[in-house]
Design a protein around this motif. Structure first.
Motif, short mmCIF file in Angstrom:
data_model
loop_
_atom_site.label_atom_id
_atom_site.label_comp_id
_atom_site.label_asym_id
_atom_site.label_seq_id
_atom_site.Cartn_x
_atom_site.Cartn_y
_atom_site.Cartn_z
N PHE A 267 0.80 -1.17 0.05
CA PHE A 267 -0.05 0.09 -0.13
C PHE A 267 0.91 1.22 0.13
O PHE A 267 0.43 2.48 -0.71
CB PHE A 267 -0.90 0.16 1.26
CG PHE A 267 -1.87 -0.96 1.07
CD1 PHE A 267 -3.12 -0.87 0.31
CD2 PHE A 267 -1.87 -2.10 2.06
CE1 PHE A 267 -4.09 -1.84 0.24
CE2 PHE A 267 -2.92 -3.18 2.02
CZ PHE A 267 -4.12 -2.98 0.99
N THR A 268 2.05 1.34 0.78
CA THR A 268 2.89 2.38 0.73
C THR A 268 3.36 2.29 -0.83
O THR A 268 3.79 3.77 -1.10
CB THR A 268 3.97 1.99 1.66
OG1 THR A 268 3.75 1.96 2.88
CG2 THR A 268 5.07 3.15 1.46
N ALA A 269 3.77 1.29 -1.65
CA ALA A 269 4.17 1.60 -2.77
C ALA A 269 3.09 2.00 -3.85
O ALA A 269 3.27 2.88 -4.84
CB ALA A 269 4.62 0.24 -3.22
N ALA A 270 1.84 1.61 -3.40
CA ALA A 270 0.96 2.11 -4.35
C ALA A 270 0.49 3.75 -4.36
O ALA A 270 0.20 4.30 -5.11
CB ALA A 270 -0.26 1.44 -4.18
N GLY A 271 0.67 4.12 -2.83
CA GLY A 271 0.44 5.35 -2.38
C GLY A 271 -0.87 6.23 -2.86
O GLY A 271 -1.93 5.34 -3.18
N GLY A 272 -1.10 7.34 -2.31
CA GLY A 272 -2.49 7.80 -2.64
C GLY A 272 -3.40 7.62 -1.56
O GLY A 272 -3.19 7.00 -0.56
N ASP A 273 -4.72 8.64 -1.51
CA ASP A 273 -5.52 8.73 -0.47
C ASP A 273 -6.10 7.28 -0.31
O ASP A 273 -6.47 6.88 0.91
CB ASP A 273 -6.32 9.78 -0.80
CG ASP A 273 -5.76 11.25 -0.61
OD1 ASP A 273 -4.71 11.33 0.07
OD2 ASP A 273 -6.34 12.12 -1.17
N ALA A 274 -6.67 6.46 -1.38
CA ALA A 274 -7.31 5.21 -1.23
C ALA A 274 -6.45 4.28 -0.55
O ALA A 274 -6.83 3.45 0.42
CB ALA A 274 -7.59 4.97 -2.64
N ALA A 275 -5.10 4.33 -0.81
CA ALA A 275 -4.53 3.26 -0.09
C ALA A 275 -4.24 3.48 1.37
O ALA A 275 -4.33 2.69 2.17
CB ALA A 275 -3.06 2.92 -0.75
#
Length: 652
Positions: free
Chosen positions: A159-167
């Motif tokens: 999730f850290t790698a994905a980033g963004g508010d949704a993650a």
């Protein structure tokens, strides 16, 4: 192409079974060729003779079982105590008001993994669960290993790698859901010391993900919960299972003390435990006591992160931690194939994508890997752009052998970035039968006598419940010697894993050319009176069978394309990099047909890939057997086959 009807999917038995493999026939004459042996006085000769490895006996099973039963009873009583309201009150204490720093998580995160978790596909080491929109913590875990991975939260890095508010929102929802669930009841897996250690390490490393942008109530609840876990871990870290799990618990305690604002005393205790376990588990050559290359990688990922985080806070890093990193870094290079990933020995897989590179980026020396790991029991040969890694050590001590394989004298070869000969690897997804099959000798590129593994793994339900799937029997004497000059590298090794059952010792001799384009091998089975290294060694468990059959197996990487000559006298393997490698074998002076069997490759972790293996089959005759074989790199048409003779090793 010839194939047998027996797929790898049929679990391999630890006891002898009828293999159904064809006997060798249709032999043809092979021409002689010689290689001049190295001269011991030559200045270009480098000789090494390894120590003889004596593995201590597995111990008295009755004594081990009694000890394990007492530990199990202790753990049951403690778990009941931990689940009480009264014990929960003892975990109260000062509440941290913030995280001091977020250490770097060196385990690479993958955005596509985060997307799969978003969609409810929880594919973790140990199994896969589809949540259909529900919480993964409410799902029934397929295995304990899967539950440990889930509660360890190491997947937060995706999730850290994905980033963004949704993650960020989804990660915080999952953390909040875990805290709510665990406040309602005690879970033995979620609160196991090594799982707490991994969870606290993951939470502080991904602190920006699970804290930033959150409301005050959630943030204070999270910090209070982390302090509660850390206090419990301070009491139980030393009770974690021996080996890597205990070190994981100690590292988690150190990280919690380092990163939470009120954790100074826990940091001190955690560092003491980390240093103690490093002294116990990291060998003088940088290997791990379990002999598992993946353990080196996993420990290094945490140690470097801890070292850098302490430096960021201006704290002195303890000498045992600095020394362990310095010893393990070249050992990680030792086990690295041309494709940049790990060799498959004793429970290792190739490693997480990018993890090895993340560790080696901190290696300032960037020196060449050494060729001989005397304490870990491995040999490495590198010539041209080819690499060979061989297992020349006994099984690890019983308490560290739960992932150990019966692969003594097996080897792997890579050429450039392509793997040629491999071991099958390991799996925790497909059930105990597959797990046992992947640990058997037949799943390794070595000689297998009478379909029997050279080391035996506990299989009984009662004993495994108490002791785990540890190795109880195997080679007690493993010897190797090595000689090098400009023409190539000679290696001779032997083990006595079949001595008790069959009265035979397996000896393997290898010559790896200086150009890295040829490997010549010789496998021998010889009668040997057992050396009375220990008084409890017995001659045989039962009368050995007369003239047992044996098979020499060469497992191929799935990307390798195999073709067999019409007579079956040779095999040609094409690698992904375009190279061709030809194999042929000889028994008693004449060529022996090669057979092809199905295999499976588990090196990618918990994924399976279909593969093939080349097998040389024969029988022991009058107490001994000898097979010569050779692999040669070819270009275009197959090369003329030469007799795979090896020169005599010089006296060292």
């Amino acid at each position: 192409m010839q194939e047998t009807s027996r797929p790898f999917a049929e679990p391999l038995e630890e006891a002898r079974t009828d293999s159904g493999r064809p006997q060798a026939s249709g032999m043809a004459h092979m021409t002689e060729v010689e290689i001049d042996p190295p001269q011991p006085g030559s200045p270009v000769v480098e000789a090494q003779s390894s120590p003889t490895y004596y593995s201590m006996p597995p111990g008295n099973r009755a004594v081990d079982l009694v000890g394990a039963a007492l530990v199990r009873a202790r753990d049951v009583m403690l778990a009941r105590t931990y689940a009480t309201w009264a014990y929960g009150q003892t975990l109260r204490g000062p509440m941290p008001d913030h995280m001091v720093l977020y250490p770097r998580d060196l385990r690479p995160g993958l955005a596509d993994k985060a997307e799969a978790l978003f969609q409810g596909r929880w594919s973790l080491p140990g199994g896969q669960v589809k949540t259909d929109g529900g919480s993964p913590f409410a799902a029934t875990p397929p295995t304990d290993a899967w539950a440990e991975e889930l509660h360890g939260f190491s997947w937060l890095r995706h999730f850290t790698a994905a980033g963004g508010d949704a993650a960020r929102t989804y990660a915080q929802t999952l953390v909040a859901g875990w805290m709510t669930q665990q406040s309602a009841h005690w879970d033995r897996i979620a609160w196991a010391p090594h799982v707490i250690g991994r969870r606290l390490t993951s939470w502080v490393a991904n602190g920006a993900l699970i804290i930033d942008g959150s409301d005050l109530i959630y943030r204070s609840t999270l910090l209070r919960n982390m302090a509660r876990q850390a206090r419990h871990l301070a009491r139980t870290a030393a009770l974690a299972p021996a080996g890597e799990k205990r070190l994981t618990a100690a590292l988690g305690l150190a990280f919690s003390g380092l990163c939470l604002s009120e954790g100074e005393k826990r940091l001190e205790k955690g560092l003491r435990l980390v240093c103690r376990e490093l002294n116990r588990q990291v060998l003088a050559d940088g290997g791990h006591v379990s002999r598992n290359p993946a353990a080196i990688l996993s420990i290094m990922l945490d140690l470097i992160s801890l070292r850098d985080a302490m430096a960021a806070r201006g704290l002195e890093v303890p000498k045992p931690i600095r020394d362990a990193v310095d010893r393990m870094m070249p050992m990680l290079r030792f086990f690295r194939h041309g494709d940049g990933r790990l060799a498959l020995f004793n429970g290792a897989n190739e490693g997480l994508d990018g993890a090895i590179d993340a560790v080696l980026a901190y290696d300032d020396t960037r020196g060449k890997p050494f060729g001989f790991a005397p304490h870990s029991g491995y040999q490495r040969m590198a010539a041209g752009h080819a690499r060979l890694i061989a297992d020349t050590g006994p099984p690890p001590p019983g308490r560290y052998s739960h992932d150990a394989h019966a692969g003594c004298l097996s080897f792997e070869i890579s050429s450039g970035k392509s793997r040629l000969i491999v071991n099958c690897g390991t799996t925790r997804v497909l059930g105990p039968d597959w797990e046992a099959a992947s640990r058997a000798t037949a799943a390794h590129s070595t000689l297998v006598l009478a379909d029997t593994s050279s080391a035996r793994i506990l299989r009984g339900k009662f004993t495994r419940a108490l002791l785990g799937a540890r190795t109880m029997e195997g080679p007690t004497r493993v010897e190797s010697r090595r000689h090098e000059n400009d023409s190539g590298i000679w290696l001779e090794a032997s083990h006595n894993g079949y001595e008790k059952l069959f009265g035979l010792v397996h000896r393997r001799r290898l010559f790896f050319s200086g150009a890295g384009d040829e490997l010549r091998g010789e496998d021998l089975l010889v009668t040997n009176e057992p050396r009375k290294a220990f008084p409890w060694q017995r001659r045989y468990w039962h009368k050995p069978p007369e003239d047992p059959a044996f098979a020499i197996r060469f497992h191929l990487h799935p990307d390798a394309k195999l073709s067999l000559s019409q007579e079956g006298a040779s095999a040609l393997v094409r690698l992904g990099n375009g190279e061709g490698w030809q194999l042929y074998a000889r028994i008693a002076g004449v060529e022996v047909p090669l057979t092809i069997e199905e295999s499976v490759y588990l090196g990618g972790g918990d994924t399976t890939r279909r593969a093939e293996q080349i097998v040389v089959v024969s029988k022991v005759f009058r107490g001994e057997a000898k097979v010569n074989w050779a692999w040669k790199r070819v270009s275009g048409a197959p090369a003329k086959r030469e007799a795979p003779e090896l020169p005599e090793l010089p006296d060292l």
